[in-house]
Design a protein around this motif. Structure first.
Motif, PDB file in Angstrom:
ATOM      1  N   VAL A 198       0.851  -1.189   0.000  1.00 27.25           N
ATOM      2  CA  VAL A 198       0.000   0.000   0.000  1.00 27.25           C
ATOM      3  C   VAL A 198       0.886   1.238   0.000  1.00 27.25           C
ATOM      4  O   VAL A 198       1.701   1.429   0.907  1.00 27.25           O
ATOM      5  CB  VAL A 198      -0.937   0.021   1.220  1.00 27.25           C
ATOM      6  CG1 VAL A 198      -1.819   1.266   1.188  1.00 27.25           C
ATOM      7  CG2 VAL A 198      -1.812  -1.230   1.236  1.00 27.25           C
ATOM      8  N   PRO A 255      -3.813  -3.936   9.983  1.00 24.96           N
ATOM      9  CA  PRO A 255      -3.216  -2.800   9.270  1.00 24.96           C
ATOM     10  C   PRO A 255      -2.188  -2.108  10.153  1.00 24.96           C
ATOM     11  O   PRO A 255      -2.402  -1.929  11.355  1.00 24.96           O
ATOM     12  CB  PRO A 255      -4.415  -1.901   8.968  1.00 24.96           C
ATOM     13  CG  PRO A 255      -5.451  -2.280   9.987  1.00 24.96           C
ATOM     14  CD  PRO A 255      -5.257  -3.748  10.231  1.00 24.96           C
ATOM     15  N   VAL A 299      -3.691   2.696   6.089  1.00 26.22           N
ATOM     16  CA  VAL A 299      -3.962   1.364   5.542  1.00 26.22           C
ATOM     17  C   VAL A 299      -5.317   0.867   6.019  1.00 26.22           C
ATOM     18  O   VAL A 299      -6.112   0.315   5.250  1.00 26.22           O
ATOM     19  CB  VAL A 299      -2.852   0.374   5.933  1.00 26.22           C
ATOM     20  CG1 VAL A 299      -3.204  -1.041   5.477  1.00 26.22           C
ATOM     21  CG2 VAL A 299      -1.519   0.795   5.331  1.00 26.22           C
TER      22      VAL A 299
END
Length: 365
Positions: free
Chosen positions: A224, A243, A248
């Motif tokens: 990401v 995350p 994220v």
């Protein structure tokens, strides 16, 4: 159009080299005042499929173009199997690329499109024809060699583009949003086929996409990106469940933001329960917002409940409820559809949270 690939072909498997290890080391690339890559570090293991995921302008396509040799970084290095290829011309890199727009030559047949790279490298006519036939068979188009791009559907054209990228037996396959121009049904089928083909050939693959579903369903790991920096690179399940950053958490999947308060015990109190905090908590304040996924919210019909069902959206096995909490906060809850019969708009409900660590951020002003 065929919806399944034929079984992996032994000739192709034996001819294909082992996928390469690709490393991004401190890549920086700016376009005027816009920083596309800001010190990107990432390693992709041999045979791995890594999806680069992020919002528009996050740097994912620039990173792919740097690997392909279409962009030069301002600083940093790209290594393939330990060799610095940062300044190697694009036509000398052992990489195949598939573009969003197919980029087929309209005046060439499918066979000649696939064989184009071999022709540039002075391969003989017999070799070109044999290799093109082999690859068209591999991507499920054995009878389309004489067709021109305008005679094929979008999905078929993208298969030809994929076959062309594989013609020179690359060690690295680069996919730049190759499915975004296709309709949903074709996209889903071709997504599965690309993954199956990548696994059968053992190709190291970098896949750029803005589609979370594509990234999470296809990739071994998802990287990401945000503003040119890597926020997290992890397996899809870990990325979704653990995350590493609030960015994220909110970019991947759906997330609720609920008001909470930090306690002296290092917990956060939210919706009447106390939960452990995952990662660092904001300092200098007790008032925070707690990030909770809809699947970790429970709701039961209860006339004395403090929440009200605003709407219910049916998605087959799962129904998403929107519930209004005291104070006006709206919460999304994903529940098994079989359990939502009484939770119709206007019904009262009791809301609970799964007892698991949660990310917290400073509360917005």
């Amino acid at each position: 159009m065929s919806t399944t690939l034929p079984a992996a072909r032994k000739p192709e498997e034996s001819a294909s080299p082992t996928g390469a290890r690709v490393e991004f080391r401190g890549l920086r690339r700016a376009f005027g005042s816009t920083v596309a890559l800001d010190g990107l570090d990432l390693t992709i293991e041999p045979g791995e499929l890594v999806a680069l995921l992020g919002p528009s302008g996050c740097g994912k396509t620039t990173a792919l173009r740097v690997v392909a040799g279409f962009e030069q970084p301002d600083s940093g290095e790209v290594l393939v199997d330990g060799e610095d290829i940062t300044r190697v011309p694009a036509n000398r890199r052992d990489a195949g690329m598939v573009f969003q727009s197919y980029s087929l030559f309209p005046n060439l047949s499918a066979r000649d499109n696939v064989a184009f790279g071999l022709r540039v490298r002075k391969a003989g006519a017999a070799e070109r024809r044999e290799r093109a036939a082999e690859l068209l068979d591999l991507v499920g188009l054995p009878d389309h060699g004489d067709r021109y791009p305008h005679q094929m559907s979008g999905g078929q054209q993208q298969r030809v583009a994929l076959a062309r990228a594989l013609a020179l037996r690359p060690r690295v396959l680069l996919l730049d949003e190759p499915l975004s121009a296709l309709d949903a049904k074709v996209r889903a089928g071709l997504r599965d086929e690309i993954r199956r083909l990548q696994l059968s050939l053992g190709l190291t693959t970098v896949f750029v996409t803005h589609d979370q579903e594509e990234a999470l369903s296809m990739a071994d790991r998802v990287a990401v990106l945000n503003a040119g920096r890597l926020e997290q690179c992890a397996a899809p399940a870990e990325l979704h469940e653990r995350p590493a950053t609030p960015f994220v958490a909110e970019f991947v999947g759906t997330m609720n933001r609920l008001p909470g308060q930090l306690t002296d015990a290092g917990l956060v109190e939210v919706a009447g329960v106390r939960l452990p905090v995952d990662g660092p908590a904001p300092t200098g304040t007790r008032e925070v917002e707690v990030l909770v996924r809809p699947e970790n919210v429970t709701a039961t019909a209860d006339a004395a409940g403090t929440a009200t069902v605003v709407s219910a959206s049916f998605f087959g096995a799962v129904t998403r409820l929107h519930l209004e909490m005291p104070g006006g906060t709206t919460v999304k809850a994903d529940l098994p559809s079989r359990d939502t019969g009484e939770l119709t708009p206007g019904a009262r409900a009791a809301v609970g949270l799964a007892e698991r660590p949660v990310l917290v951020v400073a509360r917005s002003a």
